[in-house]
Design a protein around this motif. Structure first.
Motif, PDB file in Angstrom:
ATOM      1  N   ARG A  50      -1.539   5.032   5.113  1.00 28.70           N
ATOM      2  CA  ARG A  50      -0.168   5.539   4.966  1.00 28.70           C
ATOM      3  C   ARG A  50       0.759   4.388   4.608  1.00 28.70           C
ATOM      4  NH1 ARG A  50       0.868   7.990  10.693  1.00 28.70           N
ATOM      5  NH2 ARG A  50      -0.327   6.091  11.154  1.00 28.70           N
ATOM      6  N   ASN A  93      -0.497   9.666   0.461  1.00 26.48           N
ATOM      7  CA  ASN A  93       0.913   9.372   0.214  1.00 26.48           C
ATOM      8  C   ASN A  93       1.569  10.285  -0.821  1.00 26.48           C
ATOM      9  OD1 ASN A  93       1.269   6.801   1.877  1.00 26.48           O
ATOM     10  ND2 ASN A  93      -0.544   6.318   0.668  1.00 26.48           N
ATOM     11  N   GLU A 150       1.292  10.459  -3.922  1.00 23.44           N
ATOM     12  CA  GLU A 150       1.891   9.554  -4.899  1.00 23.44           C
ATOM     13  C   GLU A 150       2.186  10.214  -6.247  1.00 23.44           C
ATOM     14  OE1 GLU A 150      -0.004   5.682  -5.267  1.00 23.44           O
ATOM     15  OE2 GLU A 150      -0.651   5.824  -3.193  1.00 23.44           O
TER      16      GLU A 150
END
Length: 326
Positions: free
Chosen positions: A135, A223, A225
């Motif tokens: 994380r 995450n 992303e």
């Protein structure tokens, strides 16, 4: 592995001088604001503050350790540096909270930071045994271990295939499910051992470390992303004043593809075919500043091997659009 210490001693900013060259022309007027949307340990922000004495830099990062280190590094710039604990797709909210309607420059340095790679206990580096965390903001969200231990085989295969471009995604996913039934995954060494057994030896000889693609995929999933990036770049362009510039450093093809498509769309006219003149509302609203994705020099990659996969793209805002901030 780097020894913990001041950020300036631990972090080599990728393509620092080229980024300053691209962004500095937009940051010369008094009151100019640059948004460093991926602050990390503050190397790029420091270079912009030094080169552009009239500018303020707002630095975003989801990693509170990074904010602390960058804050120490940039303390001498006083109120010209403004830190913010946020993910880059929250940039619109961050600017609104600080009553900043438009900015003159935005920088994104995507992917995992030097801080996160160098601190083995974060679990990003497949060469060091550590808890499977990954994380970027350790105060919230699921970990890489959670993904490995709770996703079914089809979900794991999708993550590894789509985010890691892993040829053996199905084989690895089945092996993970089989092994977690015996004992849940909690550390990186066990996962790397599984990958060594699952990926054919011939592919390991030619494809680099067997953990590279799986660790990338898990980090992106943990995450969010790519989802965040698809939202963040258009928001950043909307936040740019006319004449403002955006620069993006990407480290793998998935990020770079989104960047390329978004910037190219803004640099292209949308006037319908057959019209004799270009309508103002269909004119391009970006001008590309780089030809394709610029790579670091051989000298830079020798000094900083982590720069090797970097690709830099940049563009300038040429006109307002309906979506831009007021």
């Amino acid at each position: 592995m780097s020894t913990p210490g001041p950020a300036a001693d631990r972090h080599v900013p990728v393509l620092r001088d080229r980024i300053v060259e691209l962004l500095a022309p937009a940051l010369q007027a008094p009151g100019s604001v640059a948004l460093d949307a991926t602050l990390g340990m503050g190397g790029h922000a420091e270079a912009l503050l030094e080169a552009c004495p009239e500018a303020t830099v707002i630095g975003l990062d989801r990693d509170q350790d990074a904010l602390r280190l960058a804050g120490d590094r940039l303390a001498s710039y006083g109120s010209r540096f403004v830190p913010a604990h946020a993910v880059y797709d929250e940039l619109t909210q961050v600017l609104a909270e600080r009553d900043v309607p438009l900015v003159q420059a935005v920088l994104f340095d995507l992917g995992v930071s030097s801080l996160q790679l160098d601190e083995a206990e974060r679990g990003f580096a497949y060469r060091h045994d550590a808890p499977l965390d990954m994380r970027m903001d350790q105060s919230t969200g699921q970990t890489a271990a959670d993904v490995l231990n709770t996703y079914d085989a089809a979900e794991l295969e999708r993550v590894l295939r789509d985010y890691g471009e892993e040829r053996f995604a199905r084989r690895i996913a089945k092996a993970v499910v089989r092994e977690r039934d015996q004992e849940p995954f909690d550390r990186s060494e066990r996962l790397v051992d599984l990958l060594r057994r699952s990926i054919p030896a011939a592919s390991q000889r030619t494809g680099g470390h067997p953990g590279k693609r799986t660790f990338q995929a898990l980090r992106i999933e943990v995450n969010s992303e790519l989802d965040a990036w698809r939202d963040a770049l258009p928001a950043a362009i909307d936040a740019l004043a006319v004449g403002g510039r955006v620069a993006v450093l990407s480290y793998h093809s998935l990020e770079d593809r989104i960047t390329k498509q978004t910037l190219a769309a803004g640099a292209k006219s949308t006037t319908p075919p057959g019209l004799p003149v270009e309508l103002p509302e269909h004119a391009p609203y970006l001008r590309l500043l780089t030809r394709g994705g610029e790579a670091p020099s051989e000298a830079e990659t020798e000094d900083n091997p982590r720069a090797a996969s970097a690709r830099l793209r940049a563009a300038e805002r040429t006109r307002p659009t309906k979506g831009s901030m007021p």
